[in-house]
Design a protein around this motif. Structure first.
Motif, short mmCIF file in Angstrom:
data_model
loop_
_atom_site.label_atom_id
_atom_site.label_comp_id
_atom_site.label_asym_id
_atom_site.label_seq_id
_atom_site.Cartn_x
_atom_site.Cartn_y
_atom_site.Cartn_z
N LEU A 157 -20.53 28.75 -12.27
CA LEU A 157 -21.24 28.39 -13.51
C LEU A 157 -20.81 29.22 -14.70
CD1 LEU A 157 -23.33 26.54 -14.75
CD2 LEU A 157 -25.10 28.18 -14.09
N PHE A 200 -21.21 29.11 -6.20
CA PHE A 200 -22.16 28.65 -7.22
C PHE A 200 -22.47 29.76 -8.22
CE2 PHE A 200 -22.96 25.99 -3.49
CZ PHE A 200 -22.85 24.73 -4.06
N LYS A 257 -17.15 28.32 -15.69
CA LYS A 257 -16.99 27.05 -16.41
C LYS A 257 -17.40 27.19 -17.87
CE LYS A 257 -17.67 24.00 -12.42
NZ LYS A 257 -18.54 22.96 -11.83
N ILE A 258 -18.46 27.93 -18.13
CA ILE A 258 -18.88 28.14 -19.51
C ILE A 258 -17.85 28.98 -20.26
CG2 ILE A 258 -20.66 29.16 -20.97
CD1 ILE A 258 -22.68 28.55 -18.78
N LYS A 280 -20.26 18.82 -16.38
CA LYS A 280 -19.28 19.73 -15.78
C LYS A 280 -19.55 21.19 -16.12
CE LYS A 280 -16.40 18.54 -13.69
NZ LYS A 280 -16.37 18.28 -12.24
N MET A 281 -20.11 21.46 -17.29
CA MET A 281 -20.34 22.85 -17.69
C MET A 281 -21.68 23.39 -17.18
SD MET A 281 -18.84 23.01 -21.59
CE MET A 281 -19.23 24.74 -21.73
N GLY A 282 -22.54 22.51 -16.69
CA GLY A 282 -23.83 22.96 -16.19
C GLY A 282 -24.91 23.03 -17.24
N ASP A 322 -21.51 18.25 -20.51
CA ASP A 322 -22.59 19.08 -19.97
C ASP A 322 -22.71 18.97 -18.46
OD1 ASP A 322 -23.20 20.03 -22.42
OD2 ASP A 322 -24.98 18.81 -22.76
N ASP A 327 -12.98 23.32 -10.60
CA ASP A 327 -13.71 23.00 -9.36
C ASP A 327 -12.77 22.97 -8.16
OD1 ASP A 327 -16.22 22.84 -10.49
OD2 ASP A 327 -16.02 20.71 -10.98
#
Length: 257
Positions: free
Chosen positions: A214, A210, A217-218, A98-100, A96, A194
């Motif tokens: 996000l 940013f 990454k998801i 790293k995935m936000g 979580d 990243d």
């Protein structure tokens, strides 16, 4: 009235099992009724009582020391098992981060504590795997055979030994190692994402990293999580084996072996 003389020994067995169930994974959850826990502990203690050759135990000052010893042993075994199993929650927290998803923790109704989204998702799969693979029977075997290592009528047990502390510290280290192994495929992939986003931000300063990073990454993390599920169940199997091995080693050390 011979059963009255055996009642103190039965109560000692019941106290250890009840303390064990109070901290054991699956059995200690809030959605398991307390009445069921007490009734199951009574039934299990009734079975174990007739497999042990325990003499009459007098209710005196030594009996209360035995009660404290039984509570400590039951709680310690259950906490070690729970600590090993919570490696899945730690792995979910790593993912979580790293995935936000770490900004959206939810309340776990089973434990009453906040849990990461991915950790709760993987933990549900792990609990189902534990039940399907009869891992809960393996945990109950641990408390059943604990009376062979630490007898009920023995007042002394080696709780303060250095080897006991080393075993618990080794269990914590193993928990973090397995958690890192579970999270490494996703964390490693998102780390490369990243790095790529950092290079793109240097090449195209006008791009808002940013805003793009996000959802990216998801979008990449969820398919990778789907692909890693077979390896995840293999690690859960190793985790259950490590849990049983740690419990057995701890019992041997507490019994003076």
């Amino acid at each position: 009235m011979e059963w009255i003389n055996q009642l103190p020994a039965f109560l000692l067995i019941f106290v250890r099992i009840l303390a064990f169930l109070a901290t054991l994974p699956v059995f200690s959850y809030r959605n398991v009724p307390n009445l069921f826990k007490i009734a199951f502990a009574l039934f299990f203690a009734y079975i174990i009582f007739f497999t042990l050759d325990v003499g009459a135990i007098a209710i005196d000052g030594t009996f209360f020391l035995l009660v404290i010893k039984e509570v400590l042993i039951g709680l310690l075994l259950g906490l070690v098992a729970s600590m090993m199993f919570y490696a899945i929650q730690v792995a979910g927290a790593f993912i979580d981060i790293k995935m936000g998803f770490l900004i959206a923790n939810v309340m776990d109704p089973q434990t009453g504590a906040q849990t990461p989204l991915t950790g709760g998702f993987l933990y549900a799969f792990a609990v189902l795997f534990l039940l399907v693979a009869d891992g809960h029977h393996l945990l109950l075997d641990g408390i059943f055979y604990s009376y062979a290592y630490v007898p009920v009528e023995d007042v002394s047990f080696h709780f303060g030994r250095e080897s006991v502390m080393e075993t618990v510290a080794g269990a914590v280290a193993t928990m973090f190692i397995i958690a890192f192994q579970m999270a490494f495929p996703i964390v490693g992939t998102l780390f490369l994402v990243d790095v790529a986003l950092g290079m793109m931000s240097r090449a195209v300063p006008q791009m808002n990293v940013f805003v793009v990073g996000l959802p990216l990454k998801i979008f990449l993390g969820l398919p990778i999580m789907l692909l890693m599920l077979p390896a995840f169940f293999w690690l859960v199997s190793n985790l259950v084996d490590e849990m049983a091995l740690t419990m057995r080693t701890l019992l041997q050390l507490l019994g003076g072996a």
